[in-house]
Scaffold this motif. Structure first.
Motif, PDB file in Angstrom:
ATOM      1  N   SER A  46      -5.457  38.724   5.773  1.00 26.93           N
ATOM      2  CA  SER A  46      -5.353  39.311   4.431  1.00 26.93           C
ATOM      3  C   SER A  46      -6.101  40.642   4.371  1.00 26.93           C
ATOM      4  O   SER A  46      -5.653  41.581   3.717  1.00 26.93           O
ATOM      5  CB  SER A  46      -5.933  38.366   3.376  1.00 26.93           C
ATOM      6  N   GLN A  88      -1.815  36.687  -1.530  1.00 31.62           N
ATOM      7  CA  GLN A  88      -2.068  35.268  -1.313  1.00 31.62           C
ATOM      8  C   GLN A  88      -2.451  34.602  -2.628  1.00 31.62           C
ATOM      9  O   GLN A  88      -1.991  33.518  -2.935  1.00 31.62           O
ATOM     10  CB  GLN A  88      -3.206  35.151  -0.298  1.00 31.62           C
ATOM     11  N   ASP A 167       1.926  37.791   1.931  1.00 31.71           N
ATOM     12  CA  ASP A 167       0.729  37.083   2.386  1.00 31.71           C
ATOM     13  C   ASP A 167       0.849  35.617   1.981  1.00 31.71           C
ATOM     14  O   ASP A 167       0.620  35.253   0.835  1.00 31.71           O
ATOM     15  CB  ASP A 167      -0.528  37.724   1.790  1.00 31.71           C
ATOM     16  N   GLU A 168       1.215  34.805   2.914  1.00 31.27           N
ATOM     17  CA  GLU A 168       1.422  33.368   2.690  1.00 31.27           C
ATOM     18  C   GLU A 168       2.309  33.040   1.500  1.00 31.27           C
ATOM     19  O   GLU A 168       1.907  32.307   0.593  1.00 31.27           O
ATOM     20  CB  GLU A 168       0.070  32.661   2.536  1.00 31.27           C
TER      21      GLU A 168
HETATM   22 MG   LIG Z   1      -5.563  35.284   3.828  1.00 30.82          MG
END
Ligand SMILES: [Mg+2]
Ligand SMILES: Nc1ncnc2c1ncn2[C@@H]1O[C@H](COP(=O)(O)OP(=O)(O)OP(=O)(O)O)[C@@H](O)[C@H]1O
Length: 510
Positions: A46, A88, A167-168
């Protein structure tokens, strides 16, 4: 011929207090490719993406776009370069509508007037085109995590970004939604967009990515072609050892009833129809009961009702024989209920507190942590936090005194899981306990949950992950439209049958 990359991040170093989050990392993104970024919780993924999106300035290194060095001082610079990011942890304004969040900062105006109808149509068209179903007029605070995620994705598509950082994105989506998102990403890449994709789920990476770069503890390990690699090799690169993907457990030996829910009804915040309707079930000591279902079928509200986050409209709850229907949250806690919440930021942590203070949030008033005169025993708290950090491998820059907000998402999750399990509860309510965790951490947490069961605790697991449901549970209750529509035995049922119940195509007694 020399290849020109859409984005090149060269020799990036980013330090935080007590830690080098990115240590001389180089990442090259080809135009039109889906490039996965893999690494353990806290490896620096991240951070690296935040550098690209202009949220952090690196101490060292350069970024090139289409072969030319660029300065990215803030997210506006990133946006001007066509770089968009789905974070995220979503960056949405809770009290605004979905539509307002999507158009914020790029509102279409004519003669100084906001053209909201126009924006609304564009959003609806995009959501139609990419199958990202949202209700544009709902307030963000009222919608499910899944829909918040889709709002974030639409935000990026609305801005017509060409470098897309995810991000995820799949951590909060249902299996069907994940399949759809994979297809969306493939389509976007085919349209020429370049995608950076962070995921802990190796199957997703294997199915959608062209290449994968691996980070470990802030360092760059390598980049592989997906065609030439395997799930096992990727996890070895990432963790530095072999990871077991199966959960070993003996048959359950259920004892007395720990939790009994009778006729629970919980109102919905968004609909006139109740979110949970007349739900009854029990959880016994020594068993893992799983509530399975597609996101948004009342699981969230059921847990709110059980834990006291929302009042019940009807029904009765007993914990170890005692009526807790009206009990406040702290009482439920001290009586032996633990809760790993669905939304770790909203209900799991006080983000501006230190890690050690978060570890004793529900226990600071116990004699172990407070003196008779009412002073906190700081050393006892620090030692306690230190032990949990060690045992659960919670990684952060400054150990117990790290501010929770600065920790990586997976490590925040590990901290909550550690706290809730270590309380030695009678009943552990675990909602998506391994969301956002790396494969090594998942292996560990699954073992801990099974150990709780084997120690005679009751475990209520709420999970959207079918693999997790099948691997951990002793009994499966399927929730559909606010009701429990079936009880299945994981040993004899199949994922397909489970899916039929979850989709409402099948129900018990019908
Ligand atoms: Mg992360
Ligand atoms: N703003 C910050 N201040 C201080 N430390 C930070 C900050 N952001 C990140 N860190 C630290 O940098 C390290 C890398 O964090 P990062 O969020 O990049 O990890 P990650 O690879 O994304 O992990 P996860 O899979 O858990 O999301 C962590 O140890 C984290 O504690």
């Amino acid at each position: 011929m020399e290849q020109t990359y859409a984005i090149e991040m060269l020799n990036i170093t980013k330090r935080f207090p007590g830690i080098v989050a990115n240590d001389n990392i180089t990442l090259q993104l080809k135009k039109g490719e889906i490039h996965a970024l893999l690494g353990e919780n806290g490896a620096g993924k991240s951070t690296l993406m935040s550098v690209l999106f202009g949220l952090y300035r690196p101490e060292e290194g350069v970024i090139k776009k289409d072969g030319k060095v660029v300065e990215i001082r803030d997210p506006n610079d990133a946006n001007a370069l066509g770089i968009g990011m789905v974070h995220q942890h979503f960056k949405l304004v809770e009290c605004f509508s979905v539509l307002d969040n999507i158009i914020m900062g790029v509102e279409p105006c004519k003669h100084g007037f906001l053209q909201k109808a126009e924006a609304r149509e564009k959003v609806l068209a995009l959501s139609e085109k990419y199958g990202l179903h949202v209700d544009p007029d709902a307030l963000v605070e009222d919608i499910t995590v899944g829909m918040q995620q889709r709002t974030e994705i639409l935000k990026m598509l609305y801005r017509e970004n060409e470098i897309l950082i995810f991000d995820e994105p799949t951590a909060v989506l249902t299996p069907q939604e994940i399949e759809e998102l994979m297809q969306i990403m493939r389509n976007l890449a085919a349209e020429g967009k370049s995608i950076l994709f962070i995921s802990h789920k190796l199957n997703e990476i294997m199915s959608v990515a062209d290449r994968c770069s691996v980070l470990r503890k802030g360092k760059y390990i390598g980049t592989v072609d997906i065609r030439d690699t395997t799930r096992e090799e990727l996890s070895r690169m990432m963790v530095g050892r072999d990871v077991e993907f199966v959960v070993h457990k003996e048959p359950a030996k259920p004892g007395k009833t720990i939790l009994a829910a009778e006729g629970l009804t919980v109102a919905s915040k968004t609909h006139s129809k109740d979110a949970v309707r007349n739900v009854s079930f029990t959880v016994r000591a020594g068993e893992i009961v799983c509530i399975a279902g597609i996101d948004g079928n009342g699981q969230t509200e059921l847990v709110y009702g059980l834990t006291g986050l929302e009042p019940l409209k009807g029904g009765k709850i007993t914990l170890d024989g005692q009526d807790i229907t009206q009990a406040p949250i702290r009482k439920r806690n001290t009586m032996g209920m633990s809760h790993i919440p669905e939304d770790r930021h909203k209900h799991g942590l006080v983000l501006d507190y230190t890690l050690e203070d978060n570890m004793v949030l529900q226990r600071y008033f116990e004699p172990e942590f407070v003196s008779k005169a009412g002073f906190l025993k700081r050393k006892a708290i620090r030692d306690y936090a230190g032990r949990l950090i060690e045992q659960y491998d919670v990684r952060s820059g400054q150990g117990p005194v790290t501010v929770a907000r600065s920790m990586s998402g997976g490590n925040q999750q590990k901290a909550i899981v550690a706290r809730e399990i270590d309380k030695d509860p009678e009943l552990l309510i675990a909602v998506q306990p391994t969301r956002g965790l790396d494969v090594g951490a998942i292996e560990y947490i699954h073992k801990q949950i099974v150990a709780q069961r084997d120690a005679g605790k009751g475990v209520l697991l709420v999970s959207l992950e079918l693999d997790e449901v099948m691997a951990l549970s002793d009994r499966i209750l399927v929730m559909y439209e606010g009701e429990i529509v079936g009880e299945l035995d994981p040993k004899t049922t199949t994922v397909e049958e489970l899916g039929l119940y979850m989709a409402g195509a099948k129900r018990e007694g019908a």
